[in-house]
Write a protein that holds these residues in place. Structure first.
Motif, mmCIF file in Angstrom:
data_model
loop_
_atom_site.group_PDB
_atom_site.id
_atom_site.type_symbol
_atom_site.label_atom_id
_atom_site.label_comp_id
_atom_site.label_asym_id
_atom_site.label_seq_id
_atom_site.Cartn_x
_atom_site.Cartn_y
_atom_site.Cartn_z
ATOM 1 N N ASP A 60 0.814 -1.215 0.000
ATOM 2 C CA ASP A 60 0.000 0.000 0.000
ATOM 3 C C ASP A 60 0.846 1.262 0.000
ATOM 4 O O ASP A 60 0.340 2.340 -0.302
ATOM 5 C CB ASP A 60 -0.930 0.006 1.213
ATOM 6 N N HIS A 61 2.127 1.143 0.350
ATOM 7 C CA HIS A 61 3.000 2.322 0.415
ATOM 8 C C HIS A 61 4.145 2.277 -0.591
ATOM 9 O O HIS A 61 4.651 3.330 -0.977
ATOM 10 C CB HIS A 61 3.580 2.468 1.829
ATOM 11 N N LEU A 62 4.589 1.096 -0.992
ATOM 12 C CA LEU A 62 5.756 0.952 -1.858
ATOM 13 C C LEU A 62 5.344 0.501 -3.250
ATOM 14 O O LEU A 62 4.547 -0.428 -3.402
ATOM 15 C CB LEU A 62 6.739 -0.050 -1.255
ATOM 16 N N SER A 63 5.894 1.163 -4.271
ATOM 17 C CA SER A 63 5.623 0.824 -5.675
ATOM 18 C C SER A 63 6.937 0.634 -6.423
ATOM 19 O O SER A 63 7.995 1.090 -5.973
ATOM 20 C CB SER A 63 4.793 1.913 -6.363
ATOM 21 N N MET A 64 6.836 -0.036 -7.558
ATOM 22 C CA MET A 64 7.992 -0.222 -8.432
ATOM 23 C C MET A 64 7.631 0.270 -9.823
ATOM 24 O O MET A 64 6.582 -0.076 -10.357
ATOM 25 C CB MET A 64 8.403 -1.693 -8.496
ATOM 26 N N VAL A 65 8.512 1.078 -10.412
ATOM 27 C CA VAL A 65 8.297 1.624 -11.749
ATOM 28 C C VAL A 65 9.498 1.255 -12.610
ATOM 29 O O VAL A 65 10.632 1.622 -12.288
ATOM 30 C CB VAL A 65 8.125 3.159 -11.713
ATOM 31 N N ALA A 66 9.269 0.522 -13.692
ATOM 32 C CA ALA A 66 10.337 0.105 -14.606
ATOM 33 C C ALA A 66 10.077 0.714 -15.978
ATOM 34 O O ALA A 66 8.935 0.723 -16.457
ATOM 35 C CB ALA A 66 10.404 -1.414 -14.697
ATOM 36 N N ASN A 67 11.144 1.221 -16.612
ATOM 37 C CA ASN A 67 11.022 1.871 -17.920
ATOM 38 C C ASN A 67 12.140 1.412 -18.844
ATOM 39 O O ASN A 67 13.276 1.184 -18.395
ATOM 40 C CB ASN A 67 11.095 3.398 -17.781
ATOM 41 N N VAL A 68 11.814 1.312 -20.122
ATOM 42 C CA VAL A 68 12.785 1.019 -21.170
ATOM 43 C C VAL A 68 12.546 2.012 -22.294
ATOM 44 O O VAL A 68 11.417 2.141 -22.785
ATOM 45 C CB VAL A 68 12.665 -0.421 -21.688
#
Length: 431
Positions: free
Chosen positions: A402-410
């Motif tokens: 609920d507090h931590l997210s992961m964002v991955a980009n290429v």
């Protein structure tokens, strides 16, 4: 005797008639009371029915708006996977102290389900998340650039034979950047952030002509450097909240300070074994000047997709340096005027479920030519300093908790001036 019997009969008939009249009057009075009671109860039932009908009509209109616009309120991040829930308020105190249904008072209580984590992650990445909380984000990105250049010095004889020097140069550049970003939402329309970058740069320079000027014989040199980059701070202000027909419009302003190592005054030296190979003594980690940028971002939710677009302009302020010359053993003071930049971009994101979303976007940045001015001389434009860099980006966001997210980009460069490939990963933690 007959007269007495006749009188007695008349009296009996009169008494019977009176009794009959009194009985009918009693029954009629009782019937009137029952009718009044039924009318009263019917009126109460009608009042309750009208209140319930009004409440049901309000709920139906609200549900129709949600289904039509795909959002519950102006904030698009609350639109994905959002449902309307009626609070469990079965009873409410009446004026007489009794508990009556809340719908009888024509005051239905409506609540909204929590916002989709995936939509919040997309909104935070593309725009700003105005939720009055502090967010700390740690990120790392890697970009690779490979440039090759063929230089011909001579002339073509007999339309088939080239007489002169052929030089093949190649520069491979790898940049790894670590970012620490803090964001704080002051209100539901204003947010500030601060970004601290740390860069590690490694470049490889190759050139032909190592063995007596032979183009097939290459020589190379590796240069690397690490240090603090240019620190920046920004502010985001929501001008217009999103409505069923218009997008969310946010204005942003950003200031970048020249805290990194500037590229001016770094000496270029010729390799002793190959006169064609020229390498710098060091690599910069910043551009050396103050930069002020501003732009607008547009976000529109069309369930289950989120559309976004942005336009921005960056101005680099002129700055004077003690040394702007790249020649060894030469120091020349002067001014640097980096070219301003314009950027356009847009894309869309899909919320796959409550916690995961995918995005696709394209960004193009146009940079004008830079100018230099040595003391006592006029401004001179730097040949080849303008650029047109376009990149196609793919991203995935996943709400781990609920507090931590992961964002991955290429990102993939589609023009020669853009990095060949960029890979990044961020971990925003919302307190």
């Amino acid at each position: 005797m007959d007269m007495r019997v006749y009188k007695l009969s008349a009296i009996t008939l009169a008494i019977s008639a009176c009794l009959s009249t009194n009985a009918w009057s009693g029954e009629a009075s009782a019937g009137t009371q029952d009718v009044e009671q039924l009318r009263k109860e019917l009126g109460e039932l009608n009042s309750r029915y009208e209140a319930q009908s009004a409440a049901l009509q309000a709920l139906a209109q609200r549900l129709q708006q949600l289904e039509t616009s795909g959002q519950g309120q102006a904030r698009p991040m609350h639109a994905v996977n959002k449902k309307m829930v009626v609070a469990d308020t079965d009873t409410a105190p009446s004026a007489s102290g009794e508990r009556t249904p809340a719908s009888e008072a024509n005051e239905p209580v409506i609540k909204e389900a929590p916002a989709s984590r995936s939509a919040e992650a997309v909104y935070r990445e593309q725009n700003a998340l105005f939720n009055k909380t502090f967010t700390l984000e740690a990120g790392v990105s890697y970009s690779h650039t490979d440039r090759r250049q063929l230089t011909l010095e001579g002339f073509l004889a007999l339309d088939a034979i080239f007489l002169g020097n052929i030089n093949l140069d190649r520069i491979q550049s790898d940049i790894t950047q670590f970012d620490l970003t803090g964001r704080y939402g002051v209100t539901d329309r204003l947010q500030f952030d601060l970004n601290l970058p740390f860069l590690y740069r490694a470049s490889t320079y190759e050139s032909g002509g190592a063995a007596g000027g032979s183009a097939s014989t290459l020589s190379e040199r590796d240069i690397s450097n690490a240090g603090l980059g240019d620190v920046s701070a920004g502010a985001y202000y929501r001008i217009f909240p999103e409505t069923p027909t218009t997008p969310d419009v946010v204005w942003n302003v950003r200031v970048k300070a020249p805290t990194g190592k500037d590229p001016y005054g770094i000496k270029l030296r010729t390799d002793p074994g190959n006169s064609n190979l020229v390498v710098p003594d060091d690599l910069p980690t910043g551009n050396g000047v103050w930069t002020l940028s501003s732009g607008l971002t547009f976000v529109k939710t069309i369930d289950p997709a989120i559309l976004f677009a942005n336009v921005s302009y960056a101005h680099n302020f002129t700055r004077k340096f003690d040394d702007i010359s790249g020649q060894p053993n030469v120091s020349t003071s002067g001014e640097i005027d980096l070219g301003d930049a314009y950027q356009l971009g847009g894309g869309l994101a899909f919320a796959l479920n409550e916690r995961m979303s995918m995005s696709m976007s394209y960004a193009h940045r146009f940079t004008q030519k830079s100018r230099i001015k040595a003391d006592g001389q006029s401004w001179v434009s730097v040949v080849g300093s303008d650029s047109s860099a376009g990149s196609l980006n793919f991203g995935v966001t996943y709400a781990m908790t609920d507090h931590l997210s992961m964002v991955a980009n290429v990102g993939v460069g589609v023009t020669p001036d853009a990095p060949d490939v960029t890979v990044g990963m961020k971990f925003p933690y919302n307190f």
